[in-house]
Design an enzyme around this catalytic site. Structure first.
Site, PDB file in Angstrom:
ATOM      1  NE  ARG A 224      -4.145  -1.663   0.004  1.00  0.00           N
ATOM      2  CZ  ARG A 224      -4.172  -2.737  -0.779  1.00  0.00           C
ATOM      3  NH1 ARG A 224      -3.117  -3.021  -1.548  1.00  0.00           N
ATOM      4  NH2 ARG A 224      -5.229  -3.520  -0.807  1.00  0.00           N
ATOM      5  CD  GLU A 253      -2.470   3.347  -5.645  1.00  0.00           C
ATOM      6  OE1 GLU A 253      -3.511   2.813  -6.061  1.00  0.00           O
ATOM      7  OE2 GLU A 253      -1.597   2.734  -5.001  1.00  0.00           O
ATOM      8  CG  HIS A 280      -2.621  -0.707  -6.761  1.00  0.00           C
ATOM      9  ND1 HIS A 280      -3.084   0.001  -5.685  1.00  0.00           N
ATOM     10  CD2 HIS A 280      -2.613  -2.010  -6.349  1.00  0.00           C
ATOM     11  CE1 HIS A 280      -3.343  -0.809  -4.678  1.00  0.00           C
ATOM     12  NE2 HIS A 280      -3.052  -2.044  -5.066  1.00  0.00           N
TER      13      HIS A 280
END
Length: 293
Positions: A224, A253, A280
């Site tokens: 994360r 993000e 991601h």
């Protein structure tokens, strides 16, 4: 029993639920606001990361019996309040563990062998062999912070590379490769982060943490974004404490929502020649999509 699926998932999940007699509404394009509006009609909720299941959602979900997180991260659910409301929480961390492990390996091999850098140079008519001399994994020590599903899958892959594996987990003990944090600081050549995002782990990997290693390291983060403070990473890289870094996750993000300070950091990250970025996607394979469902 009615179940709402709010994100794009493999048809296997809907088919399986309907086969077992559930009524399923598959609405992958639904907004979080609309979910809040219609949630009183449902006994089950399947989410990814778009919808936050907090107090407001749980109070409105008067029929809700369970929430399922497609994937591993449970920071999108208020676990304590869900327990208080007698709502069961499921997730599927086994589904993408191998995908994350393979992506982490790809990032590591790329960084240690200058593959992206060399590719860009060759395509720009530059043939630099000595400047791109690589480093082998064999004989190196990897330190893993948190030792859950993805760390174990990564460790299993790395056994074939003759690496020494050290794993540290504050809450899990008795596993193969278990180590102290002090030993990781002392011996690590490669640091791989596998932390969930909690109040305890938020920005756990800061400048003080990165400065504790006894030798320069490579760093991989496929967990994360907010467990690692980006500005501290950049500082540690400038000071030679970090050789190179592979980041599949960022602090924010939602790139279209970056504030001025976040934009400054973001542009420093993307301009850095020793930082490899991906959006991601470590757990984002065709196979993991099916396994998660």
């Amino acid at each position: 029993m009615k179940i709402l699926i709010t994100d794009e998932l493999h048809p296997l999940l809907q088919q399986g639920l309907e086969h077992d007699g559930f009524v399923v509404d598959y609405l992958p394009n639904i907004s979080a606001e609309k979910v809040l509006e219609i949630i009183p009609d449902y006994a089950g909720l399947v989410i990814n990361s778009k919808v936050y299941v907090g107090k407001e959602m749980l109070d409105k979900a008067t029929q809700l019996k369970f929430v399922c997180r497609a994937g591993s991260g449970l920071e999108v659910i208020d676990l304590e309040y869900a327990k208080y409301k007698n709502v069961i929480v499921f997730n599927s961390p086994e589904g993408n563990r191998n995908a994350v492990a393979e992506h982490a390996l790809g990032m590591l091999l790329n960084l240690m062998n200058n593959i992206s850098k060399a590719d860009a140079e060759v395509k720009n008519l530059q043939w630099k062999r000595e400047e791109n001399r690589g480093t082998e994994l064999s004989g190196k020590t990897i330190g893993m912070i948190a030792y859950g599903n993805t760390a174990r899958a990564f460790a299993n892959i790395l056994k074939g590379f003759n690496m020494k594996i050290l794993g540290y987990d504050k809450y899990v003990h008795g596993f193969e490769n278990e180590s102290s944090l002090e030993a990781i600081f002392e011996q690590t050549d490669v640091l791989s982060l596998h932390l969930p995002l909690t109040e305890e782990t938020r920005y756990m990997i800061d400048y003080k943490f990165l400065s504790s290693f006894k030798k320069p390291i490579w760093l991989i983060n496929t967990s994360r974004g907010k467990v690692l403070r980006s500005n501290d990473l950049l500082r540690a890289m400038d000071e030679g404490k970090i050789i190179a870094a592979g980041l599949d996750v960022l602090e924010n993000e939602k790139l279209h929502l970056l504030d001025a300070e976040e934009k400054k950091t973001y542009y420093q990250l993307i301009a850095h020649k020793r930082i490899l970025l991906s959006p991601h996607i470590a757990g984002w394979t065709y196979e993991s999509k099916k396994k998660i469902a």
